[in-house]
Design an enzyme around this catalytic site. Structure first.
Site, PDB file in Angstrom:
ATOM      1  N   ASP A 111      64.898  36.950 138.020  1.00 14.29           N
ATOM      2  CA  ASP A 111      64.333  37.965 138.827  1.00 14.29           C
ATOM      3  C   ASP A 111      63.049  38.207 138.688  1.00 14.29           C
ATOM      4  OD1 ASP A 111      66.467  39.519 139.850  1.00 14.29           O
ATOM      5  OD2 ASP A 111      66.491  41.093 138.443  1.00 14.29           O
TER       6      ASP A 111
ATOM      7  N   LYS B 106      59.800  39.891 137.184  1.00 17.27           N
ATOM      8  CA  LYS B 106      59.777  41.142 136.339  1.00 17.27           C
ATOM      9  C   LYS B 106      58.470  41.941 136.974  1.00 17.27           C
ATOM     10  CE  LYS B 106      59.411  42.135 131.451  1.00 17.27           C
ATOM     11  NZ  LYS B 106      58.461  43.378 131.507  1.00 17.27           N
TER      12      LYS B 106
ATOM     13  N   ARG C 186      60.341  52.039 134.195  1.00 11.70           N
ATOM     14  CA  ARG C 186      61.676  51.809 134.385  1.00 11.70           C
ATOM     15  C   ARG C 186      62.161  53.010 134.850  1.00 11.70           C
ATOM     16  NH1 ARG C 186      65.279  48.339 131.053  1.00 11.70           N
ATOM     17  NH2 ARG C 186      67.126  48.251 132.444  1.00 11.70           N
TER      18      ARG C 186
ATOM     19  N   ARG D 161      62.620  55.149 130.792  1.00  9.28           N
ATOM     20  CA  ARG D 161      63.378  54.178 130.018  1.00  9.28           C
ATOM     21  C   ARG D 161      63.769  55.083 128.765  1.00  9.28           C
ATOM     22  NH1 ARG D 161      61.823  51.048 125.463  1.00  9.28           N
ATOM     23  NH2 ARG D 161      62.107  48.886 125.548  1.00  9.28           N
TER      24      ARG D 161
ATOM     25  N   GLU E 291      62.668  49.469 138.598  1.00  5.65           N
ATOM     26  CA  GLU E 291      61.226  49.705 138.208  1.00  5.65           C
ATOM     27  C   GLU E 291      60.379  50.205 139.477  1.00  5.65           C
ATOM     28  OE1 GLU E 291      60.733  48.327 134.971  1.00  5.65           O
ATOM     29  OE2 GLU E 291      58.617  48.030 134.794  1.00  5.65           O
TER      30      GLU E 291
ATOM     31  N   PHE F  63      66.965  46.571 140.639  1.00  5.09           N
ATOM     32  CA  PHE F  63      67.582  45.276 140.107  1.00  5.09           C
ATOM     33  C   PHE F  63      68.981  45.516 139.729  1.00  5.09           C
ATOM     34  CE2 PHE F  63      64.358  46.605 136.912  1.00  5.09           C
ATOM     35  CZ  PHE F  63      65.303  46.824 135.887  1.00  5.09           C
TER      36      PHE F  63
ATOM     37  N   LYS G  41      63.330  37.902 129.046  1.00  4.70           N
ATOM     38  CA  LYS G  41      62.039  37.818 129.877  1.00  4.70           C
ATOM     39  C   LYS G  41      61.180  36.726 129.379  1.00  4.70           C
ATOM     40  CE  LYS G  41      60.248  41.276 126.557  1.00  4.70           C
ATOM     41  NZ  LYS G  41      59.925  42.673 126.183  1.00  4.70           N
TER      42      LYS G  41
END
Ligand SMILES: Nc1ncnc2c1ncn2[C@@H]1O[C@H](COP(=O)(O)OP(=O)(O)OP(=O)(O)O)[C@@H](O)[C@H]1O
Length: 571
Positions: A270, A272, A277, A292, A321, A359, A439
């Site tokens: 994906d 980033k 978030r 988040r 996001e 996502f 990540k």
């Protein structure tokens, strides 16, 4: 130089992360030196009528501070929980696990400098203390300062010397909020006689520790506790703790972490995106947007609400996001997105639109998808976004490192910060930093905690400028890694001057020591050995990227991580 090459050439090495549960020392005795003298009554024998004395919580807190091993700490917490009457469990859990936002009491460090003489005998109950804090938090307007001082004087005056010390540390932030959360969940499991996974899962789905501790410990026996915990499910409208990612130095390493690529296991790669978030919940026309840290920001983001309402579904929970993009669709600098997300100003909101990019899909029209493989969740997401593909995240599904790398390059060229590589078959592990999401970012950053700040000079006269940076150690403290005054914009300097005055604990005329609460994201060029700082390490060319308000100090990077970086750099 290709930025992805730069990642590989820099100071991280594949395979050096991970390992077993941190900090567990098999040599430690079951019970640490700080064990409480009061006998444990056991679950069935908890005193149902009495209330918990603050003295008990204070004694446990100071014993926890002096105890190094996780096992001994857990034993202390189990001890305390077993003796806590069910009605007090939420308060005790909140005070120890970090859901008490001290700042809201309005009490500053300065107000603690002049304590009234302590009481001789402990009499304060945690419920009284909680009620006093709640009253202080509710004070506003003219006269509130005087009323708050009177409340504080009454509270501290009723406390014994050790209780005053505990309350002082609680208010000043020295009893670190959040640091004990994972341990407390394990202790709740042990005290209630249930498997730790059941408590952890319930807390993630509830988005909080308090109600879960209460449900588990109010149950009369372990099987009732298990049942009470199983009743916590994903609820549309109630945020779950978001799934988190590990990091890897390059795309190939991330791929092998999440999938057995040799065997053809697929990974989802994906983009980033560097924004904030967002977890959105929708039940018919009701939409809620959480951050988040599970703060509800619905009222500040009408544009997200509108876009979610337009999706063809009745009930949904999506993870994504949100960022501000410019006219060409490229993300604006993170600071601008963060400023927009923090602003409730209608004019700013109308001109700088936050665009959500989703996502993951955790619930769709009556079906909980948390435990389904990622590919199934993404198929549901794609069905949902069929007419709005722009609300998704650029991704490839592959087992081939070259294809993954190519995608990563394209993502970077589009102005994003890296990729998140995910195991195609993985479930959504709410609240966990597991190995299923990894990540990869070409730029190295650490999230550190500001320990102190120096007064500026010259152009920065009158401002607080050079910040002292700390990484978390294994024992709830911080290790200083260096200082920086680089990378700060004028706005940042003004903001930090105010912020660090709020957090001030001492000022020697040059260095202002602050409560270790503010997290800052730092870019740097490497880690080097140094005799100058207590950890024996220092960051090279550290510079500020941004202040992070979505992370607490308990979530900052650890000295272990910094040591790993140093070891990798040295090969
Ligand atoms: N496609 C994506 N999938 C998952 N997370 C994404 C994606 N794009 C952006 N993100 C962001 O990346 C974060 C994952 O990294 P991590 O769990 O380490 O959180 P973090 O510490 O906030 O990360 P960072 O500081 O690198 O943004 C998520 O919290 C999310 O905000």
């Amino acid at each position: 130089m290709d930025p992805w090459e730069e990642v590989r050439a820099s100071d991280e090495r594949p395979g050096a992360r991970g390992g077993g549960p941190a900090g567990r020392d098999p040599r430690d005795p079951e019970r640490g030196p700080g064990r409480l003298s009061t006998p444990v009554a056991g679950v069935g024998g908890r005193v149902q009528d009495a209330r918990m004395l603050l003295a008990d919580v204070a004694a446990t807190s100071s014993a926890l501070g002096a105890t190094r091993s996780r096992l001994a700490k857990r034993a202390l917490l189990v001890d305390l929980l077993r003796r806590t009457p069910p009605a007090d469990v939420p308060i005790v859990a909140r005070y120890l696990a970090g859901e008490l936002r001290q700042r809201r009491t309005g009490l500053g460090w300065r107000s603690l400098r002049t304590m009234p003489p302590p009481a001789d005998e402990p009499s304060l109950q945690v419920a009284d203390v909680d009620a006093a804090f709640a009253r202080m938090a509710g004070l506003a307007g003219p006269g509130s300062g005087t009323a708050r001082a009177a409340e504080a004087a009454a509270l501290f005056g009723a406390a014994t010397a050790p209780e005053q010390d505990f309350l002082g540390r609680l208010v000043s932030g020295e009893v670190r909020q959040g640091a004990l959360d994972a341990l407390l969940l394990d202790a709740v499991a042990e005290a209630a006689g249930v498997p730790p996974e059941s408590v952890r899962r319930a807390a993630m789905l509830a988005g909080a520790t308090e109600p879960v501790a209460q449900a588990a410990l109010a149950a009369t026996d372990p099987s009732a506790a298990r049942e009470a915990l199983a009743a916590f499910t994903l609820e549309v409208g109630r945020p779950v703790r978001p799934m988190l990612a590990q990091s890897a130095p390059d795309v190939a390493a991330a791929l092998t972490t999440v999938a057995d690529v040799e065997d053809g296991d697929l990974a989802v790669v994906d983009a980033k995106l560097d924004g904030i978030r967002v977890q959105v919940h929708r039940a018919d026309d009701e939409v809620a947007v959480f951050t988040r840290s599970l703060d509800d920001i619905t009222a500040r983001v009408p544009e997200i609400v509108e876009q979610v309402r337009a999706l063809p579904a009745h009930r949904l929970v999506l993870d994504g996001e949100a960022l501000v993009v410019d006219g060409t669709g490229r993300p604006v600098p993170f600071q601008d997105t963060a400023a927009r997300a923090a602003s409730g100003d209608a004019e700013v909101a109308a001109t700088q639109l936050l665009q959500p990019f989703f996502f993951d899909c955790l619930h769709l029209d009556g079906e909980d998808l948390l435990d389904r493989p990622l590919t199934e969740r993404l198929a549901a997401l794609d069905r949902l976004l069929v007419d709005r593909p722009g609300l998704g995240v650029a991704r490839v599904v592959t087992a081939d490192p070259e294809t993954a790398l190519e995608h990563a390059r394209a993502v970077l060229a589009a102005g994003h910060e890296g990729v998140v590589v995910k195991a195609a078959g993985s479930s959504y592990e709410a609240g966990r930093r597991g190995a299923a999401w990894v990540k990869v970012k070409p730029r190295h950053t650490l999230d550190l905690v500001v320990l102190a700040v120096e007064r500026g000079s010259g152009r920065r006269q009158g401002l607080l400028s050079n910040i002292h940076l700390g990484a978390r150690d294994e024992h709830g403290g911080f290790v200083m890694l260096g200082k920086t005054f680089k990378g700060m914009t004028d706005e940042m300097l003004a903001w930090q001057t105010e912020r660090f005055r709020e957090l001030e604990m001492a000022d020697d005329g040059w260095v202002v020591t602050v409560r270790p609460e503010q997290v800052v994201e730092i870019a740097f060029d490497g880690v080097q050995r140094s005799t100058r700082y207590p950890g024996g390490l220092a960051l090279r060319f550290a510079r500020v990227l941004r202040y992070r308000d979505d992370k607490s100090a308990a979530e900052a990077d650890t000295i272990t991580r910094v040591r790993e970086l140093a070891a990798w750099a040295e090969g």
